[in-house]
Design a protein around this motif. Structure first.
Motif, PDB file in Angstrom:
ATOM      1  N   UNK A 168     -18.443  27.062 -13.255  1.00  0.00           N
ATOM      2  CA  UNK A 168     -19.590  26.405 -12.630  1.00  0.00           C
ATOM      3  C   UNK A 168     -19.084  25.433 -11.562  1.00  0.00           C
ATOM      4  N   UNK A 169     -19.738  25.502 -10.390  1.00  0.00           N
ATOM      5  CA  UNK A 169     -19.364  24.683  -9.245  1.00  0.00           C
ATOM      6  C   UNK A 169     -20.621  24.058  -8.646  1.00  0.00           C
ATOM      7  N   UNK A 170     -20.475  22.918  -7.992  1.00  0.00           N
ATOM      8  CA  UNK A 170     -21.646  22.354  -7.307  1.00  0.00           C
ATOM      9  C   UNK A 170     -22.063  23.242  -6.141  1.00  0.00           C
ATOM     10  N   UNK A 171     -23.356  23.317  -5.875  1.00  0.00           N
ATOM     11  CA  UNK A 171     -23.829  24.070  -4.717  1.00  0.00           C
ATOM     12  C   UNK A 171     -23.192  23.492  -3.454  1.00  0.00           C
ATOM     13  N   UNK A 172     -22.759  24.359  -2.560  1.00  0.00           N
ATOM     14  CA  UNK A 172     -22.111  23.909  -1.335  1.00  0.00           C
ATOM     15  C   UNK A 172     -20.618  23.740  -1.461  1.00  0.00           C
ATOM     16  N   UNK A 173     -20.071  23.931  -2.656  1.00  0.00           N
ATOM     17  CA  UNK A 173     -18.621  23.852  -2.844  1.00  0.00           C
ATOM     18  C   UNK A 173     -17.954  24.942  -1.997  1.00  0.00           C
ATOM     19  N   UNK A 174     -16.801  24.659  -1.395  1.00  0.00           N
ATOM     20  CA  UNK A 174     -16.141  25.661  -0.544  1.00  0.00           C
ATOM     21  C   UNK A 174     -15.898  27.006  -1.220  1.00  0.00           C
ATOM     22  N   UNK A 175     -15.713  27.007  -2.521  1.00  0.00           N
ATOM     23  CA  UNK A 175     -15.459  28.272  -3.222  1.00  0.00           C
ATOM     24  C   UNK A 175     -16.729  28.887  -3.813  1.00  0.00           C
ATOM     25  N   UNK A 176     -17.895  28.268  -3.597  1.00  0.00           N
ATOM     26  CA  UNK A 176     -19.127  28.752  -4.240  1.00  0.00           C
ATOM     27  C   UNK A 176     -19.581  30.108  -3.702  1.00  0.00           C
ATOM     28  N   UNK A 177     -19.049  30.524  -2.557  1.00  0.00           N
ATOM     29  CA  UNK A 177     -19.418  31.819  -2.003  1.00  0.00           C
ATOM     30  C   UNK A 177     -18.522  32.965  -2.446  1.00  0.00           C
ATOM     31  N   UNK A 178     -17.517  32.679  -3.254  1.00  0.00           N
ATOM     32  CA  UNK A 178     -16.621  33.728  -3.729  1.00  0.00           C
ATOM     33  C   UNK A 178     -17.315  34.601  -4.777  1.00  0.00           C
ATOM     34  N   UNK A 179     -16.772  35.797  -4.978  1.00  0.00           N
ATOM     35  CA  UNK A 179     -17.296  36.677  -6.027  1.00  0.00           C
ATOM     36  C   UNK A 179     -16.871  36.208  -7.408  1.00  0.00           C
ATOM     37  N   UNK A 180     -15.665  35.635  -7.459  1.00  0.00           N
ATOM     38  CA  UNK A 180     -15.153  35.163  -8.744  1.00  0.00           C
ATOM     39  C   UNK A 180     -14.145  34.050  -8.494  1.00  0.00           C
ATOM     40  N   UNK A 181     -13.866  33.309  -9.562  1.00  0.00           N
ATOM     41  CA  UNK A 181     -12.895  32.216  -9.524  1.00  0.00           C
ATOM     42  C   UNK A 181     -11.778  32.549 -10.511  1.00  0.00           C
ATOM     43  N   UNK A 182     -10.541  32.367 -10.065  1.00  0.00           N
ATOM     44  CA  UNK A 182      -9.415  32.641 -10.953  1.00  0.00           C
ATOM     45  C   UNK A 182      -8.877  31.341 -11.524  1.00  0.00           C
ATOM     46  N   UNK A 183      -8.049  31.485 -12.534  1.00  0.00           N
ATOM     47  CA  UNK A 183      -7.416  30.313 -13.126  1.00  0.00           C
ATOM     48  C   UNK A 183      -6.580  29.572 -12.083  1.00  0.00           C
ATOM     49  N   UNK A 184      -5.928  30.333 -11.223  1.00  0.00           N
ATOM     50  CA  UNK A 184      -5.114  29.721 -10.178  1.00  0.00           C
ATOM     51  C   UNK A 184      -5.945  28.920  -9.188  1.00  0.00           C
ATOM     52  N   UNK A 185      -7.212  29.367  -8.972  1.00  0.00           N
ATOM     53  CA  UNK A 185      -8.094  28.642  -8.049  1.00  0.00           C
ATOM     54  C   UNK A 185      -8.403  27.241  -8.537  1.00  0.00           C
ATOM     55  N   UNK A 186      -8.259  27.011  -9.827  1.00  0.00           N
ATOM     56  CA  UNK A 186      -8.608  25.710 -10.396  1.00  0.00           C
ATOM     57  C   UNK A 186      -7.483  24.681 -10.238  1.00  0.00           C
ATOM     58  N   UNK A 187      -6.303  25.141  -9.839  1.00  0.00           N
ATOM     59  CA  UNK A 187      -5.161  24.219  -9.765  1.00  0.00           C
ATOM     60  C   UNK A 187      -5.424  23.080  -8.790  1.00  0.00           C
ATOM     61  N   UNK A 188      -6.169  23.361  -7.741  1.00  0.00           N
ATOM     62  CA  UNK A 188      -6.412  22.334  -6.719  1.00  0.00           C
ATOM     63  C   UNK A 188      -7.777  21.672  -6.876  1.00  0.00           C
ATOM     64  N   UNK A 189      -8.452  21.941  -7.987  1.00  0.00           N
ATOM     65  CA  UNK A 189      -9.797  21.403  -8.192  1.00  0.00           C
ATOM     66  C   UNK A 189      -9.792  20.261  -9.196  1.00  0.00           C
ATOM     67  N   UNK A 190     -10.802  19.411  -9.070  1.00  0.00           N
ATOM     68  CA  UNK A 190     -11.059  18.399 -10.092  1.00  0.00           C
ATOM     69  C   UNK A 190     -11.828  19.110 -11.206  1.00  0.00           C
ATOM     70  N   UNK A 191     -11.164  19.361 -12.318  1.00  0.00           N
ATOM     71  CA  UNK A 191     -11.774  20.164 -13.385  1.00  0.00           C
ATOM     72  C   UNK A 191     -12.262  19.291 -14.533  1.00  0.00           C
ATOM     73  N   UNK A 192     -13.427  19.687 -15.033  1.00  0.00           N
ATOM     74  CA  UNK A 192     -14.016  19.060 -16.220  1.00  0.00           C
ATOM     75  C   UNK A 192     -13.859  20.079 -17.333  1.00  0.00           C
ATOM     76  N   UNK A 193     -13.061  19.754 -18.330  1.00  0.00           N
ATOM     77  CA  UNK A 193     -12.665  20.757 -19.308  1.00  0.00           C
ATOM     78  C   UNK A 193     -13.358  20.638 -20.651  1.00  0.00           C
ATOM     79  N   UNK A 194     -13.422  21.787 -21.338  1.00  0.00           N
ATOM     80  CA  UNK A 194     -13.866  21.834 -22.725  1.00  0.00           C
ATOM     81  C   UNK A 194     -12.671  21.486 -23.611  1.00  0.00           C
ATOM     82  N   UNK A 195     -12.891  20.640 -24.600  1.00  0.00           N
ATOM     83  CA  UNK A 195     -11.812  20.164 -25.461  1.00  0.00           C
ATOM     84  C   UNK A 195     -11.053  21.319 -26.101  1.00  0.00           C
TER      85      UNK A 195
END
Length: 313
Positions: A168-195
Motif C-alpha cells: 500500500x502506497x499513498x496516492x501520487x507516490x512515484x511508484x504508485x503507477x507500477x504494476x507491482x512492487x518488489x521487496x527490493x523496491x522497498x529498500x529506499x522507502x520509508x516502510x511501516x511494517x507488520x510486527x
C-alpha cells in the motif's frame, strides 16, 4: 375416518351448504355428500339433518365440529411453526472472526443475512484466531473465520482462502503507477511494517533473508489497519493483508501486487462434531459469495475442504 371426509364435513359447516362446500373444495356436490355419509357411517351418528333444499347440523354435528376446529387450529400452528423454522425466526447464529475479516467481510455478510432473515438472532465476537479455533472446537461458536495456521483438533476447514498480500502506497507516490512492487523496491522507502511475531511480518523477514534484502521499518505495529491509515496520511508505504487494503480503496491509498508472493491465508471453520443448522449453511454461503466479490476471482484461491456447503435454495 379419513382426512378427506373430515375436510368435506368442515367445508360444509363453514360454507353452510353442500354446493358452496363443493365449489370451495373443487369437488362435485355428489362427491361431498358421499364423503359426509361415509364419515357418518364411520363415527356412528348423523352430522346433518337433510331437509329438501337445505342441510342443518345436528347437535352431535355441532359438538363434533368444535373438536374438528381444534384439530385444524393445531395444523395451522404446525404450518406457522414450519414457516418460522424455514425463515430462521427462532434461530440464533454465533460467529467469531479474526480482526481483519471483522472490519468489512463479516459485517457485510451479517447485513445480508439480516435483510433476508430479520428475526435471526446473531452474535459476533472479534477474537484472535487461536481463540476462535478453541471456541469453534468446543461449540461455543457456530461459525469461525480464522487466519492461518488453522490446524486444530475438532475443527474442519469449510472454505479456505489464500489471497496475496498487497503493498500500500499513498496516492501520487512515484511508484504508485507500477504494476507491482518488489521487496527490493522497498529498500529506499520509508516502510511501516507488520510486527515480526505476526504471519506477514515473519514472511517479509524470511523473504528478505532469502533475497539478501534488509528492510528497516520506521514504525512497526500489530495492526494492518494502522499501517494503511499511516500510509493514507503520507507517512510511508507498507505490506498488508488484502482484506485490510481493500478498506482503503476510496481513501487515497493505492494497493499494488507485491513480489515475492506472500499468501494471507484464512478459512471459514466449523466444529467437526456440530449438526449444521440452516442458519450456519446460509451464512457460510453468503460469506463465501462476499469474499469472492471483495477479493476477486483472479486474486483468490478458494479450496472447499469439506465439500461445498449444503445450502437450501
Amino acid at each position: 375416518m379419513k382426512f378427506n371426509q373430515i375436510e368435506a364435513y368442515r367445508a360444509v359447516m363453514l360454507a353452510g351448504s353442500v354446493s358452496d362446500a363443493a365449489h370451495f373444495l373443487n369437488v362435485s356436490q355428489p362427491g361431498i355428500s358421499r364423503l359426509i355419509k361415509d364419515l357418518e357411517r364411520s363415527i356412528g351418528f348423523n352430522l346433518f339433518d337433510r331437509i329438501p333444499g337445505r342441510i342443518i347440523a345436528t347437535p352431535e354435528g355441532e359438538a363434533f365440529f368444535k373438536h374438528v376446529q381444534r384439530i385444524y387450529s393445531g395444523i395451522q400452528d404446525l404450518e406457522s411453526a414450519a414457516n418460522d423454522i424455514a425463515n430462521l425466526k427462532h434461530d440464533r447464529l454465533r460467529i467469531a472472526s479474526f480482526p481483519a475479516a471483522s472490519l468489512d467481510l463479516v459485517p457485510r455478510a451479517i447485513v445480508r443475512m439480516n435483510s433476508a432473515y430479520p428475526d435471526l438472532k446473531i452474535r459476533l465476537e472479534v477474537q484472535n484466531s487461536l481463540r476462535i479455533l478453541d471456541l469453534v472446537s468446543s461449540r461455543q461458536i457456530d461459525v469461525g473465520i480464522a487466519a492461518f495456521p488453522v490446524d486444530y483438533p475438532g475443527v474442519i476447514l469449510e472454505r479456505v482462502y489464500e489471497p496475496f498480500c498487497k503493498c500500500v502506497l499513498p496516492a501520487g507516490h512515484p511508484k504508485s503507477g507500477l504494476d507491482s512492487i518488489s521487496l527490493g523496491d522497498l529498500k529506499t522507502e520509508r516502510t511501516i511494517g507488520i510486527a515480526e511475531e505476526l504471519t506477514i511480518g515473519h514472511a517479509l523477514i524470511a523473504a528478505g533473508s532469502e533475497s539478501n534484502v534488509k528492510i528497516e521499518n520506521i514504525v512497526e505495529t500489530t495492526s494492518a489497519y494502522a499501517v494503511c491509515r499511516m500510509v493514507e496520511l503520507g507517512m510511508g508505504v507498507g505490506v498488508v493483508d488484502p482484506l485490510t487494503a481493500s478498506l482503503f480503496r476510496e481513501t487515497g491509498v493505492v494497493a499494488l501486487e507485491f513480489k515475492p508472493d506472500i499468501k494471507f491465508g484464512f478459512a471459514i471453520v466449523l466444529s467437526e462434531h456440530v449438526i449444521r443448522s440452516q442458519a450456519m449453511d446460509k451464512f457460510v454461503k453468503v460469506l463465501h459469495e462476499i469474499v469472492k466479490l471483495s477479493l476477486g476471482p483472479t486474486r483468490l484461491d478458494t479450496l472447499p475442504i469439506a465439500g461445498p456447503p449444503s445450502v437450501p435454495s
